[in-house]
Design an enzyme around this catalytic site. Structure first.
Site, mmCIF file in Angstrom:
data_model
loop_
_atom_site.group_PDB
_atom_site.id
_atom_site.type_symbol
_atom_site.label_atom_id
_atom_site.label_comp_id
_atom_site.label_asym_id
_atom_site.label_seq_id
_atom_site.Cartn_x
_atom_site.Cartn_y
_atom_site.Cartn_z
ATOM 1 N N HIS A 1 49.982 36.497 7.204
ATOM 2 C CA HIS A 1 49.937 35.064 7.494
ATOM 3 C C HIS A 1 48.934 34.385 6.582
ATOM 4 O O HIS A 1 47.823 34.880 6.400
ATOM 5 C CB HIS A 1 49.545 34.820 8.957
ATOM 6 C CG HIS A 1 50.476 35.452 9.934
ATOM 7 N ND1 HIS A 1 50.422 36.796 10.227
ATOM 8 C CD2 HIS A 1 51.501 34.939 10.654
ATOM 9 C CE1 HIS A 1 51.377 37.083 11.101
ATOM 10 N NE2 HIS A 1 52.040 35.977 11.374
ATOM 11 N N LYS B 1 57.211 40.746 8.384
ATOM 12 C CA LYS B 1 57.040 39.335 8.753
ATOM 13 C C LYS B 1 56.039 38.659 7.818
ATOM 14 O O LYS B 1 54.911 39.127 7.668
ATOM 15 C CB LYS B 1 56.555 39.197 10.198
ATOM 16 C CG LYS B 1 56.462 37.728 10.639
ATOM 17 C CD LYS B 1 55.712 37.545 11.942
ATOM 18 C CE LYS B 1 55.577 36.052 12.250
ATOM 19 N NZ LYS B 1 54.485 35.764 13.173
#
Length: 225
Positions: A118, A143
Site C-alpha cells: 500500500h 494485492k
C-alpha cells in the site's frame, strides 16, 4: 469480481453491535483489526468470527507505515497474525510484504496469504518490479493499492494488472488506484483481471471507495444483456 467490505470496530462493544444483515451483499468481509488497541485484538476476535461465521473473511492488521492505524514491531505483527490465524483460521491473511519482508519465511506455513503493498502517497515508478516480486512468490492473492494523482497513474496500474494476469492466469490479483480519479479501477476490476473490489459500508477504509449499494447497482448495469 467479488466485493469486499471492511469492518473496523474500535472496541468489543462496537464489534458486538455490528448488524451482519447490512453486509449480506458483500462477498467477502475484511476485519481491519488495526482500529483496536494491540491488547484488545484477541479479546474482540471471538465476536468477529462468530458474527461472520460461514462467511469468507480476511484478517488484516494494517500498520501505520502502510496507511493503517496501528504501530507494531515486526515481531509483534507476526505474532498477532499467527495467534489469530491459529485460533480462527480466517480464509485470507493479509501480510504487508515489503514492510515486514524479513519475517516472510515465518508466514510460509499459511497457504492463504494476501501479499499486499500500500502506498498512500503515489503510484511509484517501479510498479512493475513490485508486482513482479509479489507474483514470483505465488501467494493466494497479490494485492496492490496505490494513490493516483492523475489519469495516467490509473491507466498504468490497470495496464500492468491486465498484463500480469494474462501472463499468470492462475494467480489472483487485486489492484486499486486510490483517490477520486482512481475510482474507475474499482469499477473495471473484471476488465483488468482484478479479482476483488473494496466497497464501503458506513465508513470508507481507503480514499475513493464506492459504497456497497452503489457498487451493486454498477454491477447490475454492467451485467445487463
Amino acid at each position: 469480481m467479488k466485493l469486499v467490505v471492511s469492518v473496523m470496530p474500535k472496541s468489543l462493544e462496537e464489534a458486538q453491535e455490528i448488524d451482519v444483515s447490512r453486509y449480506e451483499e458483500a462477498d467477502i468481509i475484511e476485519w481491519r483489526a488495526d482500529f483496536l488497541a494491540k491488547d484488545d485484538i484477541l479479546n474482540v476476535a471471538p465476536a468477529i468470527f462468530e458474527k461472520f461465521a460461514g462467511r469468507e473473511l480476511i484478517f488484516t492488521l494494517r500498520t501505520r507505515q502502510e496507511g493503517g492505524e496501528i504501530e507494531l514491531s515486526d515481531d509483534e505483527y507476526v505474532a498477532l497474525i499467527k495467534e489469530v490465524a491459529g485460533f480462527y483460521q480466517p480464509d485470507y491473511i493479509d501480510f504487508e510484504y515489503f514492510s515486514h519482508k524479513g519475517k516472510f519465511e515465518e508466514m510460509l506455513e499459511f497457504p492463504n496469504l494476501v501479499l499486499s503493498y500500500h502506498n498512500f502517497e503515489e503510484t511509484p515508478e517501479n510498479m512493475m518490479e513490485i508486482l513482479s516480486e509479489l507474483t514470483s512468490l505465488t501467494p493466494k492473492v497479490v494485492k496492490v493499492s496505490v494513490m493516483a494523482h492523475n489519469e495516467q497513474d490509473v491507466l498504468d496500474l490497470m495496464n500492468y494488472t491486465r498484463g500480469f494476469k494474462t501472463l499468470n492466469p492462475e494467480q489472483d490479483f487485486v489492484t486499486i488506484s486510490m483517490g477520486k480519479v482512481g475510482r474507475i479501477s474499482r469499477i473495471a476490476a473484471d476488465l483488468t483481471g482484478s479479482s476483488w473490489s473494496f466497497a464501503s459500508q458506513d465508513m470508507a477504509s481507503a480514499p475513493g471507495q464506492i459504497s456497497l449499494s452503489n457498487m451493486k447497482k454498477i454491477q447490475e448495469i454492467l451485467n445487463e444483456n
